[in-house]
Motif scaffolding. Structure first.
Motif, PDB file in Angstrom:
ATOM      1  N   PRO A   1       0.821  -1.218   0.000  1.00 53.41           N
ATOM      2  CA  PRO A   1       0.000   0.000   0.000  1.00 53.41           C
ATOM      3  C   PRO A   1       0.850   1.260   0.000  1.00 53.41           C
ATOM      4  N   LEU A   2       0.480   2.182  -0.849  1.00 51.06           N
ATOM      5  CA  LEU A   2       1.247   3.426  -0.936  1.00 51.06           C
ATOM      6  C   LEU A   2       1.189   4.211   0.379  1.00 51.06           C
ATOM      7  N   ASP A   3       0.032   4.149   1.060  1.00 52.44           N
ATOM      8  CA  ASP A   3      -0.098   4.933   2.297  1.00 52.44           C
ATOM      9  C   ASP A   3       0.662   4.334   3.470  1.00 52.44           C
ATOM     10  N   SER A   4       1.348   3.209   3.253  1.00 50.11           N
ATOM     11  CA  SER A   4       2.193   2.642   4.310  1.00 50.11           C
ATOM     12  C   SER A   4       3.626   3.147   4.225  1.00 50.11           C
TER      13      SER A   4
ATOM     14  N   PHE B   1       6.180   6.125   4.386  1.00 48.78           N
ATOM     15  CA  PHE B   1       6.332   7.483   4.910  1.00 48.78           C
ATOM     16  C   PHE B   1       7.801   7.892   4.871  1.00 48.78           C
TER      17      PHE B   1
ATOM     18  N   ALA C   1       4.187  10.474  -6.193  1.00 44.88           N
ATOM     19  CA  ALA C   1       3.339  10.471  -5.004  1.00 44.88           C
ATOM     20  C   ALA C   1       4.002  11.182  -3.833  1.00 44.88           C
ATOM     21  N   LEU C   2       5.311  11.037  -3.703  1.00 45.03           N
ATOM     22  CA  LEU C   2       6.023  11.613  -2.555  1.00 45.03           C
ATOM     23  C   LEU C   2       6.702  12.939  -2.885  1.00 45.03           C
TER      24      LEU C   2
ATOM     25  N   ALA D   1       7.888  -0.013   5.975  1.00 33.32           N
ATOM     26  CA  ALA D   1       6.648  -0.411   5.310  1.00 33.32           C
ATOM     27  C   ALA D   1       6.657  -1.897   4.965  1.00 33.32           C
TER      28      ALA D   1
END
Length: 492
Positions: free
Chosen positions: A6-9, A11, A52-53, A31
């Protein structure tokens, strides 16, 4: 469908002074491990993750290459990157119905000894670097250390030969190269002659003090310490139930007339008294040694700051004048290099060092071997001498600026080192309490050290406080003193 990480994992870490590449590396490892990914789990493409980042694609590509080299991910033809079958041990899932309650079912009040809060503690905010005017002692300006030189020493210590030698368990032994440098270079600067079996490496001088008092302090050995003085002397003795006598201090340091009959130990800071900076003159040093021999007591000499002698040559250490083996010497590299080093040494008669070595082995065997070897290289290659020369020049300029900045203020310099030092003992006008002043100064970005902590029985109100200049640049000192003067006016 193949699972995807998952991308939201993912950071980016927020650690200061780390590159984006390092922060992304840490985030990706976290992650992968936290998600418990099975081999073959797809990883976002470099282009997608970069967008994304908000990173460059090159940064992401370099991180992926490093993760692949470490066995976390692997490249699959026409599939991009996936979690590798060689990924390091994954975290186990939590067993049971959830996290245990805080403390569990154990009554820790019954297991632990009664907690006795320390009476005197020097407190310094962890975020002191965020204040524009940190006049605190014991912290240093990292720009004063030649980082390239320290890195060179670290590179040598991590070389193939040195690493093999220092990666083993030394048991109770210390790095012989560091001990040799202390015996042949460091101690002779103080006039002290010592053999290797009379030196023990410690985790700073604080550890040396603890070991010494652990071995020697008893409830039938009354001990004299300075008043005002270093709080940890009193607290270490108090924890052992040792009767203490607090001897007054004047412009020559410890008042020998305040040492009562029956004293068995005297703890003293003769080079730069804590906190006034007073230097004990030669005649008083000799008189203290004669008194120790006549009355049969030991002397613990804390020579924490002797390198800060830029106005005059330092006085000989008490240990250098001792002919009867009554002086136990505590030294440290933490003040002259950087406090995070935590590297000190204990010098005394061989029987004491042997006992201290055995006592130390019960706690930590020995300080980190690699740090000992890096310090040894820093000493032996001449970096230390060059560093001390630069440090003294910087401290001389800062101290002169501090003295000048205080000249036209209501504050009075109540104590300063004869040969230099890195702090001043300052007195506020009558009726002003230094702790109240410190609280008022914080709002203006100024940090000072209130003086009440240095007294067992502080005056009320206590007008004294300590100003350090090792952690603040010369250009900020006048502004900081001006802000402190404004805080004083606000109190009035």
């Amino acid at each position: 469908m193949t699972a995807c990480l998952p991308l939201d994992s993912i950071f980016l870490g927020q650690e200061r002074h780390q590159t984006l590449q390092s922060r992304l590396m840490s985030g990706m490892v976290t992650a992968i491990m936290s998600a418990g990914c099975v081999p073959g789990t797809r990883i976002p493409s470099t282009r997608y993750l970069a967008n994304a980042l908000g990173l460059s694609r090159m940064t992401v590509t370099l991180v992926y290459a490093e993760l692949a080299a470490m066995g976390y991910i692997e490249s699959k033809p026409r599939s991009g990157f996936v979690v590798a079958s060689t990924v390091p041990v994954r975290r186990l899932s939590t067993q049971g119905d959830g996290a245990p309650e805080a403390g569990g079912s154990v009554n820790w009040d019954e297991w632990l000894p009664p907690h006795t809060p320390r009476k005197r503690v020097i407190r310094k905010p962890a975020d002191w670097r965020d204040y524009p005017y940190p006049f605190i002692f014991g912290q240093t300006d990292p720009s004063l250390l030649d980082h390239a030189a320290w890195r060179d020493c670290a590179r040598r210590a991590l070389g193939r030969n040195d690493f093999g030698e220092m990666s083993v368990d030394l048991m109770t032994r210390d790095d012989p190269r560091l001990v040799e440098q202390i015996c042949t270079a460091t101690l002779p600067r103080r006039g002290i002659s010592a053999r290797p079996d009379e030196v023990l490496i410690t985790v700073g001088s604080q550890n040396a003090l603890y070991l010494t008092l652990e071995l020697l302090a008893r409830d039938d050995r009354p001990t004299v310490i300075e008043e005002p003085g270093y709080p940890d002397f009193a607290e270490t003795l108090r924890a052992r139930g040792v009767p203490m006598q607090f001897a007054t201090v004047d412009e020559g340091g410890l008042d020998l007339g305040a040492i009562p009959a029956g004293t068995k130990m005297v703890v003293v800071t003769p080079s730069h008294h804590i906190p006034t900076g007073a230097t004990m003159p030669m005649d008083r040093r000799r008189a203290l040694l004669e008194r120790a021999e006549a009355d049969d007591f030991l002397i613990i000499e804390d020579d924490y700051d002797y390198e800060m002698s830029y106005l005059a040559p330092p006085m000989p250490a008490l240990k250098s004048l001792d002919r009867n083996g009554r002086v136990i010497y505590l030294g440290s590299f933490s003040k002259s290099l950087f406090p995070g080093l935590r590297m000190g040494y204990l010098v005394g008669p061989a029987p004491l060092i042997e006992a201290a070595r055995a006592e130390r082995a019960m706690m930590l065997r020995h300080p980190a071997s690699q740090m000992q070897r890096i310090t040894a290289y820093f000493l032996s290659l001449g970096y230390y001498e060059a560093h001390i020369h630069r440090l003294r020049e910087a401290m001389a300029a800062r101290m002169a600026c501090l003295v000048q900045s205080l000249a036209d203020t209501p504050f009075r310099i109540a104590g300063a080192g004869r040969d230099g030092g890195a702090c001043l003992w300052v007195e506020a006008p009558a009726g002003v309490d230094s702790r109240a002043l410190a609280n008022a100064a914080v709002a203006r970005g100024v940090l000072i050290e209130p003086g009440d902590v240095f007294f067992e029985h502080p005056p009320q109100p206590c007008p004294f406080f300590r100003l350090g200049c090792a952690s603040i640049g010369t250009e900020r000192i006048p502004l900081g003193i001006a802000a402190l003067t404004e805080a004083l006016a606000e109190l009035a």
